[in-house]
Scaffold this active site. Structure first.
Site, PDB file in Angstrom:
ATOM      1  N   LYS A 154       0.847  -1.187   0.000  1.00  0.00           N
ATOM      2  CA  LYS A 154       0.000   0.000   0.000  1.00  0.00           C
ATOM      3  C   LYS A 154       0.887   1.244   0.000  1.00  0.00           C
ATOM      4  O   LYS A 154       2.057   1.125   0.399  1.00  0.00           O
ATOM      5  CB  LYS A 154      -0.938  -0.018   1.201  1.00  0.00           C
ATOM      6  CG  LYS A 154      -0.254   0.363   2.519  1.00  0.00           C
ATOM      7  CD  LYS A 154      -1.247   0.680   3.595  1.00  0.00           C
ATOM      8  CE  LYS A 154      -0.595   1.506   4.666  1.00  0.00           C
ATOM      9  NZ  LYS A 154      -1.350   1.840   5.814  1.00  0.00           N
ATOM     10  N   GLU A 222      -3.469   4.498  17.521  1.00  0.00           N
ATOM     11  CA  GLU A 222      -2.007   4.555  17.568  1.00  0.00           C
ATOM     12  C   GLU A 222      -1.598   5.662  18.533  1.00  0.00           C
ATOM     13  O   GLU A 222      -2.249   6.711  18.587  1.00  0.00           O
ATOM     14  CB  GLU A 222      -1.439   4.903  16.196  1.00  0.00           C
ATOM     15  CG  GLU A 222      -1.742   3.884  15.114  1.00  0.00           C
ATOM     16  CD  GLU A 222      -1.176   4.328  13.775  1.00  0.00           C
ATOM     17  OE1 GLU A 222      -0.185   3.739  13.341  1.00  0.00           O
ATOM     18  OE2 GLU A 222      -1.719   5.277  13.177  1.00  0.00           O
ATOM     19  N   HIS A 246      -7.295  -1.210   5.846  1.00  0.00           N
ATOM     20  CA  HIS A 246      -7.346  -2.080   7.027  1.00  0.00           C
ATOM     21  C   HIS A 246      -8.743  -2.166   7.659  1.00  0.00           C
ATOM     22  O   HIS A 246      -9.252  -3.247   7.927  1.00  0.00           O
ATOM     23  CB  HIS A 246      -6.369  -1.592   8.096  1.00  0.00           C
ATOM     24  CG  HIS A 246      -4.973  -1.377   7.592  1.00  0.00           C
ATOM     25  ND1 HIS A 246      -4.368  -2.236   6.713  1.00  0.00           N
ATOM     26  CD2 HIS A 246      -4.059  -0.404   7.840  1.00  0.00           C
ATOM     27  CE1 HIS A 246      -3.140  -1.802   6.455  1.00  0.00           C
ATOM     28  NE2 HIS A 246      -2.938  -0.694   7.120  1.00  0.00           N
ATOM     29  N   LYS A 346      -4.122   8.907  15.144  1.00  0.00           N
ATOM     30  CA  LYS A 346      -2.766   8.995  15.688  1.00  0.00           C
ATOM     31  C   LYS A 346      -2.794   9.821  16.965  1.00  0.00           C
ATOM     32  O   LYS A 346      -3.680  10.634  17.165  1.00  0.00           O
ATOM     33  CB  LYS A 346      -1.850   9.659  14.661  1.00  0.00           C
ATOM     34  CG  LYS A 346      -1.627   8.781  13.439  1.00  0.00           C
ATOM     35  CD  LYS A 346      -0.508   9.271  12.591  1.00  0.00           C
ATOM     36  CE  LYS A 346      -0.181   8.299  11.473  1.00  0.00           C
ATOM     37  NZ  LYS A 346       0.420   7.037  11.937  1.00  0.00           N
TER      38      LYS A 346
HETATM   39  N1  LIG Z   1       7.557   1.326   6.200  1.00  0.00           N
HETATM   40  C1  LIG Z   1       6.438   0.724   6.497  1.00  0.00           C
HETATM   41  O1  LIG Z   1       6.195   0.289   7.621  1.00  0.00           O
HETATM   42  C2  LIG Z   1       5.385   0.552   5.434  1.00  0.00           C
HETATM   43  C3  LIG Z   1       4.181  -0.085   5.783  1.00  0.00           C
HETATM   44  C4  LIG Z   1       3.230  -0.302   4.796  1.00  0.00           C
HETATM   45  C5  LIG Z   1       3.470   0.133   3.509  1.00  0.00           C
HETATM   46  N2  LIG Z   1       4.639   0.759   3.204  1.00  0.00           N
HETATM   47  C6  LIG Z   1       4.848   1.189   1.824  1.00  0.00           C
HETATM   48  O2  LIG Z   1       5.937   0.466   1.298  1.00  0.00           O
HETATM   49  C7  LIG Z   1       6.654   1.291   0.405  1.00  0.00           C
HETATM   50  C8  LIG Z   1       8.084   1.411   0.891  1.00  0.00           C
HETATM   51  O3  LIG Z   1       8.077   2.033   2.151  1.00  0.00           O
HETATM   52  P1  LIG Z   1       9.366   2.293   3.000  1.00  0.00           P
HETATM   53  O4  LIG Z   1       8.910   2.850   4.283  1.00  0.00           O
HETATM   54  O5  LIG Z   1      10.238   1.084   3.042  1.00  0.00           O
HETATM   55  O6  LIG Z   1      10.062   3.446   2.145  1.00  0.00           O
HETATM   56  P2  LIG Z   1      11.582   3.870   2.108  1.00  0.00           P
HETATM   57  O7  LIG Z   1      12.230   3.626   3.426  1.00  0.00           O
HETATM   58  O8  LIG Z   1      11.612   5.224   1.533  1.00  0.00           O
HETATM   59  O9  LIG Z   1      12.223   2.840   1.084  1.00  0.00           O
HETATM   60  C9  LIG Z   1      12.023   2.939  -0.293  1.00  0.00           C
HETATM   61  C10 LIG Z   1      13.005   2.029  -0.964  1.00  0.00           C
HETATM   62  O10 LIG Z   1      12.830   2.155  -2.370  1.00  0.00           O
HETATM   63  C11 LIG Z   1      14.125   2.275  -2.958  1.00  0.00           C
HETATM   64  N3  LIG Z   1      14.033   2.994  -4.227  1.00  0.00           N
HETATM   65  C12 LIG Z   1      13.544   4.237  -4.447  1.00  0.00           C
HETATM   66  N4  LIG Z   1      13.624   4.551  -5.748  1.00  0.00           N
HETATM   67  C13 LIG Z   1      14.184   3.479  -6.354  1.00  0.00           C
HETATM   68  C14 LIG Z   1      14.540   3.189  -7.680  1.00  0.00           C
HETATM   69  N5  LIG Z   1      14.322   4.058  -8.685  1.00  0.00           N
HETATM   70  N6  LIG Z   1      15.114   2.007  -7.952  1.00  0.00           N
HETATM   71  C15 LIG Z   1      15.357   1.101  -6.971  1.00  0.00           C
HETATM   72  N7  LIG Z   1      15.031   1.316  -5.699  1.00  0.00           N
HETATM   73  C16 LIG Z   1      14.454   2.495  -5.389  1.00  0.00           C
HETATM   74  C17 LIG Z   1      14.919   3.030  -1.930  1.00  0.00           C
HETATM   75  O11 LIG Z   1      16.265   2.758  -2.104  1.00  0.00           O
HETATM   76  P3  LIG Z   1      17.405   3.805  -2.390  1.00  0.00           P
HETATM   77  O12 LIG Z   1      16.908   5.177  -2.045  1.00  0.00           O
HETATM   78  O13 LIG Z   1      18.501   3.274  -1.556  1.00  0.00           O
HETATM   79  O14 LIG Z   1      17.593   3.615  -3.822  1.00  0.00           O
HETATM   80  C18 LIG Z   1      14.446   2.344  -0.649  1.00  0.00           C
HETATM   81  O15 LIG Z   1      15.126   1.126  -0.460  1.00  0.00           O
HETATM   82  C19 LIG Z   1       5.921   2.635   0.362  1.00  0.00           C
HETATM   83  O16 LIG Z   1       5.028   2.656  -0.705  1.00  0.00           O
HETATM   84  C20 LIG Z   1       5.177   2.643   1.674  1.00  0.00           C
HETATM   85  O17 LIG Z   1       4.027   3.430   1.627  1.00  0.00           O
HETATM   86  C21 LIG Z   1       5.595   0.972   4.139  1.00  0.00           C
END
Ligand SMILES: NC(=O)c1ccc[n+]([C@@H]2O[C@H](COP(=O)([O-])OP(=O)(O)OC[C@H]3O[C@@H](n4cnc5c(N)ncnc54)[C@H](OP(=O)(O)O)[C@@H]3O)[C@@H](O)[C@H]2O)c1
Length: 497
Positions: A154, A222, A246, A346
């Site tokens: 998501k 939360e 959710h 939140k």
């Molecule tokens: N974090 C959570 O708990 C959570 C929960 C539910 C959903 N989500 C969703 O999951 C997704 C990721 O969330 P996140 O929190 O992990 O975000 P994040 O910490 O910003 O991680 C994003 C990842 O994508 C990579 N990335 C960005 N552009 C890229 C590209 N052009 N090529 C290859 N890799 C690329 C970044 O790597 P580099 O910058 O190192 O390239 C980084 O590893 C989002 O859509 C978020 O809404 C997250």
């Protein structure tokens, strides 16, 4: 510790965003636990993809430290174990790719060569605007095999139109049965248990309808604010971030008809019927049926915290809601006239998620008023913390004096009853991706039905200019959320029994 290998089929899991927050906190620790409990086949590789070079050793060390941080350290079998880690680490590879640039996929192509028959799961833990480009590149580079799956995180859009666009883009490379849309709530033990409770016991289902149920409450609270993600959150708000996915999924599992089998489409067909029966909340009803809130400075867990508009990176003019409460009707035979009250936000006083099914009060009481109030029965399903189920009922208070009715609870704590570590939702979901079981993932028509209903509220808010009401951090939201349920003669459940 369980030692059952559940799948024998080799797999490659390619995690785009493989060193992002989600991968580090949830995905890699979940895969580690699956491996440690011998649920993964020996031939199963995990390939993390992000931009930028990184030595494999440095990546493995980073994941090692993350797994220690996120593996818990309570009971014996929740502790991190170096020997299992060493075996697990052999599965890990890191490659630096700019996923938007097809020319940079060389290392991935090489790694996957010769493994075309292996289950290949592409997990997109990236921002959703990359979903279409990544899917297109994978297809153009012939990396999408018949045994491939695509896992989408998501948010899948910010409204029906954008969700449609994202899904249409990925559908050009992956068929619908190959597409696994994650809603991690569906991987929670208590959420899966909701179906078992309803459909494997004879006790509840005969009462599970408008004749016996007064109303249902779903609260997901939360204590945290928006952390360092103000800009990201501000684009979404509580309705899109929590309700559209959710909370609607929780309503579906509470309200759906019994499926005739556990076949993935049977279950999803029944959930879809609920989504389609949600009473539309539009401009003429939003003021009465919904409450938007936005937190102001206050105290949570004894700590002073800033208001939403004072968080770092904040735009002080934002009218994004950090709290929402809605009274929802389900227009079908089983639920007509039974309100579902939901709330999420939140900076609330405690972190808790629960579903409360409140039954009707008995039609007649033979007891004198001095015996006390006849409180209705409630079935409380706690998703977090302390997963469990409580059935609240009246009993006779002990003693030979005047008869007194006492509210007491039959209490089933999952931790006490089943013992051991409670697996994270992602463990179940990742295993289901690998073994090809889509029942706990959202089908496109479900997603679109959920957005269609949500869009009605967003449009209603926009048409009427309904602004969020302030609430103090550490409170249960704006007073209007209390009024929403109290004007129907009901109250939000408080676990004080
Ligand atoms: N974090 C959570 O708990 C959570 C929960 C539910 C959903 N989500 C969703 O999951 C997704 C990721 O969330 P996140 O929190 O992990 O975000 P994040 O910490 O910003 O991680 C994003 C990842 O994508 C990579 N990335 C960005 N552009 C890229 C590209 N052009 N090529 C290859 N890799 C690329 C970044 O790597 P580099 O910058 O190192 O390239 C980084 O590893 C989002 O859509 C978020 O809404 C997250």
């Amino acid at each position: 510790m369980q030692r059952t290998t559940l799948i024998s089929q080799p797999f490659d899991m390619i995690v785009f965003g493989g060193r992002g927050d989600l991968a580090r906190r949830k995905l890699i620790p979940a895969l580690y636990h699956l491996a440690r409990e011998q649920r993964l086949p020996d031939d199963g590789r995990i390939i993390a993809v992000s931009r930028g070079a990184m030595e494999r050793d440095a990546f493995v060390k980073m994941m090692h430290d993350d797994c220690i941080t996120h593996s818990g350290n309570g009971a014996d079998d929740t502790q991190f174990d170096e020997a299992s880690w060493a075996r697990f680490a052999e599965r890990l590879t890191y490659i630096g790719i700019d996923a938007t640039d097809a020319k940079s996929y060389g290392a991935l192509i090489d790694l996957l060569k010769g493994r075309e028959d292996v289950v290949r799961s592409f997990y997109l833990a990236t921002a959703p605007d990359l979903f279409g480009p990544i899917a297109a590149n994978l297809k153009a580079l012939n990396l999408v095999t018949p045994a491939s799956r695509l896992v989408l995180e998501k948010p899948l859009g910010k409204d029906l139109a954008s969700a449609h666009e994202i899904n249409a883009a990925v559908a050009r490379a992956f068929s619908e049965p190959q597409t696994y849309r994650i809603d991690h709530y569906l991987g929670k033990e208590t959420v899966q248990n909701l179906m078992v409770l309803r459909f494997a016991n004879a006790l509840f289902e005969p009462l599970w309808n408008r004749t016996h149920i007064d109303h249902v409450q779903i609260s997901v609270a939360e204590t945290v604010g928006v952390g360092g993600r103000w800009r990201y959150y501000n684009e979404s708000g509580a309705l899109r971030d929590m309700v559209q996915n959710h909370l609607l999924q929780l309503i579906c599992l509470t309200a759906m008809e019994p499926p005739s089998t556990l076949d993935a489409d049977m279950i999803r067909d029944e959930k879809l019927k609920v989504l389609r029966a949600l009473h539309p909340v539009q401009a003429d009803e939003v003021a009465a049926a919904t409450v938007r809130g936005q937190y102001r400075a206050g105290t949570v867990d004894g700590n002073a915290v800033p208001g939403y508009l004072e968080e770092s990176d904040a735009d002080s003019r934002s009218d994004t809601e950090t709290f929402v409460a809605i009274k929802i009707g389900i227009d079908n035979w089983r639920w007509a006239g039974v309100p579902f009250y939901i709330r999420t936000g939140k900076r609330l006083p405690q972190r808790s998620s629960e579903i409360v099914v409140q039954f009707k009060t008995p039609p007649h009481s033979p007891y004198p008023a001095s015996a006390g109030t006849i409180h209705p029965n409630k079935l409380v399903m706690r998703l977090q913390p302390d997963e469990g189920i409580r059935l609240i009922m009246l009993n006779k208070g002990r003693g030979p004096g005047e008869l007194k009715l006492r509210q007491t609870a039959l209490d089933l704590s999952f931790a006490e009853t089943f013992g051991g570590r409670s697996p994270d939702a992602y463990e179940r979901l990742l295993l289901d991706v690998i073994r090809g079981r889509p029942a706990l993932f959202m089908r496109l028509d479900e997603l679109e039905a959920a957005w269609r209903w949500t869009d009605g509220i967003l449009q209603g808010w926009s048409d009427t200019g309904l602004a969020p009401k302030p609430y103090a951090a550490g409170s249960w939201g704006p007073n209007a959320a209390i009024a929403l349920i109290e004007r129907d003669g009901r109250t939000w459940h408080e676990d004080d029994i």
